[in-house]
Write an enzyme that holds these catalytic residues in place. Structure first.
Site, short mmCIF file in Angstrom:
data_model
loop_
_atom_site.label_atom_id
_atom_site.label_comp_id
_atom_site.label_asym_id
_atom_site.label_seq_id
_atom_site.Cartn_x
_atom_site.Cartn_y
_atom_site.Cartn_z
N CYS A 198 0.91 -1.34 0.12
CA CYS A 198 0.06 -0.05 -0.11
C CYS A 198 0.70 1.25 0.03
O CYS A 198 0.51 2.36 -0.78
CB CYS A 198 -0.90 -0.07 1.34
SG CYS A 198 -0.12 -0.46 2.71
N HIS A 218 -2.53 6.48 4.09
CA HIS A 218 -1.08 6.68 4.54
C HIS A 218 -0.65 7.69 3.85
O HIS A 218 -1.11 8.43 2.73
CB HIS A 218 -0.27 5.50 3.78
CG HIS A 218 -0.57 4.25 4.46
ND1 HIS A 218 -1.28 3.91 5.67
CD2 HIS A 218 -0.25 3.05 3.98
CE1 HIS A 218 -1.34 2.55 5.88
NE2 HIS A 218 -0.71 1.99 4.88
#
Ligand SMILES: NC(=O)c1ccc[n+]([C@@H]2O[C@H](COP(=O)([O-])OP(=O)(O)OC[C@H]3O[C@@H](n4cnc5c(N)ncnc54)[C@H](OP(=O)(O)O)[C@@H]3O)[C@@H](O)[C@H]2O)c1
Length: 353
Positions: free
Chosen positions: A130, A243
């Site tokens: 990710c 994130h």
């Protein structure tokens, strides 16, 4: 491939699985039938898809008969055991774990970057890490224009990156602290509420973590750039979702902020949010639930020749997992896939997967 495929979500009850179901529905993926699989613990639970309750079944070796596409997000050991069984049964697996990402027979794909690699699959296609995916959404367009030599980066990774239990751990710890209770921990080695942990994934002998090395290894494979180098520090922060990564990138060609902005404004799947005078820059809070990633804080790196600093945020449950997996499934259905290989030599293309 069946035009209205029978799709299975493996790990359907998890943080990523739930987003996969939502993404299939939101993007109107032409699902003919949906099968939801998880562990024996979840058998009988129901999850909604297109307004209907679908009952979760237990994942077994016989789960894949008649299934065309299986989106896996149940962890590496489940993928290692069941993805080959699914592929053997004639199903195409899109795997979210790290189990097959560096296997040279398995394409590792971000559709905005190397969609054409999907066609090289032999039953399994891997979804990238990710943090790597979110970083490359901004880095790859710059690499195409300016030739990226190396990056130095620090990540600020949300707890949902560790799954449903970690979301619960942050909620519980915040509640315990607000009520003056003793903090309990089950998922992370230290309290995550009101703290940051410079520790994501397990440590290697070099002192880097496995997560930190994924940027260089997966970045090379996805960008078809075997000389790409990345020195990364991955940090877990008390953010629920999305994130962020602070990147210093060094390029072959002379870089200016204006040229970089012009490139990034045209990049697919990416928004530019860069007006520091008005305190406007990408924030994980606002990137949550968004398909696009966002980049900002662009500036010349004062410690690198031809260097550029930027900050990129993205929803890792979506672009770092569920959305990217569904986009790969869309590529499987799309026979008109136009390869985006501008600036990539034939040799790089063929040695990458
Ligand atoms: N979270 C992220 O942002 C992210 C991003 C990219 C990749 N990934 C990868 O995606 C995978 C799942 O992550 P997650 O965050 O969604 O984890 P999670 O919330 O912990 O969910 C795990 C899922 O796997 C299922 N599962 C566990 N053991 C199983 C078994 N023995 N048989 C069948 N199903 C089983 C669970 O089912 P039960 O509910 O029945 O236990 C649940 O549906 C991992 O490989 C992770 O590395 C996650």
């Amino acid at each position: 491939m069946n035009e209205r495929p029978h799709v299975a979500v493996v790990g359907a009850t998890g943080a990523v699985g739930i987003e996969m179901i939502k993404t299939l529905e939101k993007r109107e993926f032409p699902v003919g039938k949906l099968t939801l699989l998880a562990s024996a613990r979840s058998v009988g639970k129901t999850l909604k898809f297109r307004g209907q309750d679908i009952t979760v079944k237990e994942l077994t070796k016989n789960s894949f008969s008649g299934i065309d596409i299986a989106l896996f997000s149940a962890g590496g050991s489940i993928s290692k055991e069941f993805a080959p069984i699914a592929a053997q049964a004639g199903c195409v697996v899109v795997d979210n774990s790290s189990a097959f990402r560096m296997d040279e027979k398995v394409p590792l794909v971000i559709p905005e970057i190397n969609a054409a690699d999907v066609k090289l699959h032999k039953g399994i296609i891997a979804n990238p890490n990710c943090t790597t995916a979110i970083t490359l959404m901004a880095l790859y367009p710059l690499h195409k224009a300016l030739g990226c030599k190396r990056i130095f980066a620090s990540s600020y990774q949300a707890v949902s990156g560790t799954g449903a239990k970690a979301i619960e751990e942050l909620r519980r710890q915040v509640d315990q602290l607000v009520h003056g209770q003793k903090v309990t921990k089950e998922v992370y080695p230290h309290q995550i509420a009101f703290n940051v942990l410079p520790h994501v994934d397990s440590f290697l002998a070099t002192g880097y973590t496995k997560e930190e090395m994924k940027m260089e290894n997966e970045g090379r494979k996805i960008m078809h750039h075997p000389n790409f180098r990345a020195s990364v520090t991955c940090v877990r922060v008390p953010v629920y979702r999305a994130h962020s990564v602070a990147v210093s990138a060094e390029f072959e060609k002379l870089v200016t902020v204006e040229a970089a902005l012009a490139v990034l404004k045209e990049a697919p799947g990416l928004d530019v949010v860069d007006n520091p005078a008005k305190a406007e820059y990408p924030l994980p809070l606002y990137q949550s639930d968004q398909y696009n990633c966002a980049v900002g804080r662009l500036r010349k790196d004062c410690a690198l020749d031809n260097g550029l600093c930027f900050w990129v945020s993205g929803d890792q449950l979506l672009k770092g997992a569920a959305l990217n997996a569904v986009q790969i499934a869309e590529e499987l259905l799309n026979e008109q896939t136009v390869p985006d290989l501008a600036g990539v030599s034939k040799t790089q293309q063929s040695c990458a997967v």
